[in-house]
Design a protein around this motif. Structure first.
Motif, PDB file in Angstrom:
ATOM      1  N   ASN A  93      17.806  -4.758  60.379  1.00 32.60           N
ATOM      2  CA  ASN A  93      18.094  -6.093  60.886  1.00 32.60           C
ATOM      3  C   ASN A  93      17.339  -7.207  60.167  1.00 32.60           C
ATOM      4  OD1 ASN A  93      15.506  -5.690  61.830  1.00 32.60           O
ATOM      5  ND2 ASN A  93      16.110  -5.426  63.978  1.00 32.60           N
ATOM      6  N   GLY A  94      16.517  -6.869  59.169  1.00 33.66           N
ATOM      7  CA  GLY A  94      15.779  -7.887  58.437  1.00 33.66           C
ATOM      8  C   GLY A  94      14.562  -8.421  59.155  1.00 33.66           C
ATOM      9  N   HIS A  95      14.212  -7.862  60.319  1.00 35.41           N
ATOM     10  CA  HIS A  95      13.026  -8.308  61.062  1.00 35.41           C
ATOM     11  C   HIS A  95      11.782  -8.188  60.185  1.00 35.41           C
ATOM     12  CE1 HIS A  95      10.051  -8.811  64.212  1.00 35.41           C
ATOM     13  NE2 HIS A  95       9.538  -7.633  63.909  1.00 35.41           N
ATOM     14  N   ILE A  96      10.977  -9.255  60.091  1.00 31.87           N
ATOM     15  CA  ILE A  96       9.780  -9.257  59.254  1.00 31.87           C
ATOM     16  C   ILE A  96       8.670  -8.457  59.920  1.00 31.87           C
ATOM     17  CG2 ILE A  96       7.970 -10.691  58.238  1.00 31.87           C
ATOM     18  CD1 ILE A  96      10.018 -12.835  57.729  1.00 31.87           C
ATOM     19  N   LEU A  97       8.259  -7.356  59.260  1.00 30.90           N
ATOM     20  CA  LEU A  97       7.158  -6.513  59.736  1.00 30.90           C
ATOM     21  C   LEU A  97       5.815  -7.132  59.394  1.00 30.90           C
ATOM     22  CD1 LEU A  97       8.593  -3.093  58.491  1.00 30.90           C
ATOM     23  CD2 LEU A  97       8.754  -4.052  60.808  1.00 30.90           C
ATOM     24  N   ALA A  98       5.716  -7.767  58.232  1.00 29.44           N
ATOM     25  CA  ALA A  98       4.494  -8.445  57.799  1.00 29.44           C
ATOM     26  C   ALA A  98       4.866  -9.475  56.756  1.00 29.44           C
ATOM     27  CB  ALA A  98       3.485  -7.457  57.224  1.00 29.44           C
ATOM     28  N   ALA A  99       4.289 -10.677  56.858  1.00 35.00           N
ATOM     29  CA  ALA A  99       4.520 -11.750  55.890  1.00 35.00           C
ATOM     30  C   ALA A  99       3.174 -12.096  55.265  1.00 35.00           C
ATOM     31  CB  ALA A  99       5.136 -12.971  56.573  1.00 35.00           C
ATOM     32  N   LYS A 100       2.857 -11.461  54.156  1.00 39.39           N
ATOM     33  CA  LYS A 100       1.557 -11.661  53.512  1.00 39.39           C
ATOM     34  C   LYS A 100       1.559 -12.970  52.721  1.00 39.39           C
ATOM     35  CE  LYS A 100      -0.363  -8.131  51.361  1.00 39.39           C
ATOM     36  NZ  LYS A 100      -0.658  -7.145  50.277  1.00 39.39           N
ATOM     37  N   PRO A 101       0.692 -13.938  53.059  1.00 42.05           N
ATOM     38  CA  PRO A 101       0.622 -15.173  52.279  1.00 42.05           C
ATOM     39  C   PRO A 101       0.097 -14.879  50.879  1.00 42.05           C
ATOM     40  CG  PRO A 101      -1.173 -15.088  53.869  1.00 42.05           C
ATOM     41  CD  PRO A 101      -0.282 -13.927  54.172  1.00 42.05           C
ATOM     42  N   VAL A 102       0.694 -15.506  49.870  1.00 45.87           N
ATOM     43  CA  VAL A 102       0.353 -15.180  48.494  1.00 45.87           C
ATOM     44  C   VAL A 102      -0.303 -16.339  47.751  1.00 45.87           C
ATOM     45  CG1 VAL A 102       1.301 -14.504  46.244  1.00 45.87           C
ATOM     46  CG2 VAL A 102       2.172 -13.445  48.329  1.00 45.87           C
ATOM     47  N   ARG A 103       0.303 -17.508  47.751  1.00 48.65           N
ATOM     48  CA  ARG A 103      -0.075 -18.580  46.827  1.00 48.65           C
ATOM     49  C   ARG A 103      -1.569 -18.916  46.861  1.00 48.65           C
ATOM     50  NH1 ARG A 103       3.079 -22.920  44.385  1.00 48.65           N
ATOM     51  NH2 ARG A 103       4.883 -22.024  45.439  1.00 48.65           N
ATOM     52  N   GLU A 104      -2.061 -19.602  47.863  1.00 48.79           N
ATOM     53  CA  GLU A 104      -3.466 -20.006  47.892  1.00 48.79           C
ATOM     54  C   GLU A 104      -4.389 -18.808  48.106  1.00 48.79           C
ATOM     55  OE1 GLU A 104      -1.106 -21.408  49.692  1.00 48.79           O
ATOM     56  OE2 GLU A 104      -0.944 -23.457  48.913  1.00 48.79           O
TER      57      GLU A 104
END
Length: 438
Positions: A93-104
């Motif tokens: 279903n595309g549910h986000i399990l983890a959204a790791k911030p990358v840029r800063e």
């Protein structure tokens, strides 16, 4: 007895087999450090074309590019961009399990950016720089053997009969390396991993024309999205200033043994992902060394294949340049033996790190492709609490483990190689004094 060394003005000739990312990085590292390092690159293809799809330049590789003065060029001329988030999603279903911030966060913790670009653009920037620095690029040059001349130099023999002498030969000819078999003295094909990849690049306007709100939202982001599922996964991220988008679908390999590529159909590809998120429907004879996929081919799950080749190339260039600056043995045989010892140092510097990456990619494959069940639920539960720990905690899955990621992405290969070379040089000088030469 002091070793008999040459004057610093002596020229060393390095032959590099393969004009890929690793070979060109090595070329640039040699030429930028010391103009007396003559480099000839032998490329089998008649022309170096901007082929390929999307590619990541993680912080460890970005740090090398910055050291070589190339990072800004890759960002501008190669239309590279910094990622915002690295998302892991539930397959169905595309549910986000983890959204790791990358840029800063990545720049702060690892000292360099995480960039995505097109492999052809990336290679084009490196090729242009190599030429500008005076490297000779010989195309249509298939290397069939490396021999030792009467002067104790290496002779690169081409299929068309041409022969070139060099002090050092570097095999950077990829997964199906001919140099690897020359070094080993027998056929040594890569072991098939059991994975098959469908790859595609899609223009932005074509995706937007589908009129799908979920696709429109994901297209507007500077994220990499990975859908994890039983036995397979999918990867999606933008390229070329969001004018194109890279899609990779990894499934079990059902091709006949030895077959690298075969025609397929859209229907076959879509069938693999039935029941998934609907958005997806739509590695001596003498001084010879190997780098990149020619010696340590890896699964793509950590995005480190090209990065490890970049590290290899930079380390080799650094070691060769520093050796030339120190002065090489004047006797041809002593010079050959010295350079062979230097390449053993290169091997020592790279072996453990590249083995760790190969093993880590296998581990990531396991966690990406877990079937639904208890282990999958434990993985998802661990991923869910990573943000609360500021991405600084432990995790069974190396993707989320702070210590593992720091060792992979924060390692300064240039500083480490400089330090290790100086230690090795002092030791080699003592050995030379004790034994009458290198």
């Amino acid at each position: 007895m002091e070793p008999n060394v040459s004057t610093p003005s002596q020229i060393m000739h390095v032959a590099i087999v393969g004009a890929g990312i690793g070979g060109l990085t090595c070329t640039i590292a040699c030429r930028r450090r010391n103009e007396n390092l003559k480099v000839t690159v032998f490329e089998r293809s008649a022309e170096v074309l901007p082929l390929g799809a999307g590619i990541h330049i993680p912080p460890n590789a970005g740090r090398v590019l910055a050291h070589l003065g190339l990072l800004e060029k890759v960002m501008k001329e190669g239309a590279g961009y910094q990622l915002d988030h690295f998302n892991l999603r539930r397959y169905e279903n595309g549910h986000i399990l983890a959204a790791k911030p990358v840029r800063e966060r990545v720049t702060r913790e690892y000292g360099a950016e995480w960039i995505a670009t097109h492999r052809g653009d990336y290679q084009g920037v490196l090729l242009s720089e190599a030429k500008q620095l005076g490297a000779e690029i010989v195309t249509g040059a298939e290397v069939i053997d490396v021999e030792q001349s009467q002067s104790s130099r290496q002779v690169v023999a081409l299929k068309d009969g041409r022969r070139f002498e060099a002090d050092v030969v570097i095999g950077a000819d990829g997964l199906w390396s001919s140099l690897r078999e020359i070094v080993l003295g027998h056929p040594f094909s890569p072991t098939e991993t059991g994975d098959l990849a469908y790859r595609g690049i899609f223009p932005r306007d074509k995706l937007l024309s589908l009129g799908n709100e979920n696709i429109n939202r994901i297209v507007e982001k500077l994220d990499i999205d990975v859908w994890l599922g039983p036995g397979k996964h999918a990867v999606f991220y933008p390229l070329r200033n969001k004018t194109e988008y890279n899609l990779i679908l990894i499934v079990a390999d059902d091709l006949a043994k030895g077959v690298k590529m075969a025609p397929s159909s859209l229907e076959e590809m879509v069938a693999y992902f039935n029941g998934w998120d609907p958005i997806l429907d739509k590695w001596t004879k003498g001084p010879i060394a190997l780098l990149g996929d020619a010696t340590h081919p890896t699964l793509p799950y950590q995005g480190q294949g090209a990065a490890m080749a970049v590290e290899d190339g930079a380390v080799l260039g650094l070691l060769l340049a520093q050796s030339l600056e120190k002065g090489l043995p004047a006797d041809p045989v002593e010079k050959r033996d010295y350079l062979a010892a230097l390449l053993r140092l290169y091997q020592d510097l790279r072996k453990r790190r590249t083995e760790t990456n190969v093993a880590g990619a296998v581990d990531t494959q396991h966690y990406y492709h877990l079937p639904d069940g208890e282990e999958q639920r434990q993985r998802d539960a661990e991923l869910a609490v990573l943000a609360g720990d500021g991405w600084l905690g432990k995790c069974s899955f190396n993707w989320g483990d702070a210590e593992y990621q720091r060792s992979l992405l924060g390692f300064d290969v240039i500083a480490d190689s400089k330090e290790k070379f100086e230690e090795w040089w002092v030791a080699s000088q003592k050995a030379g004094a004790n034994h009458g030469g290198f």
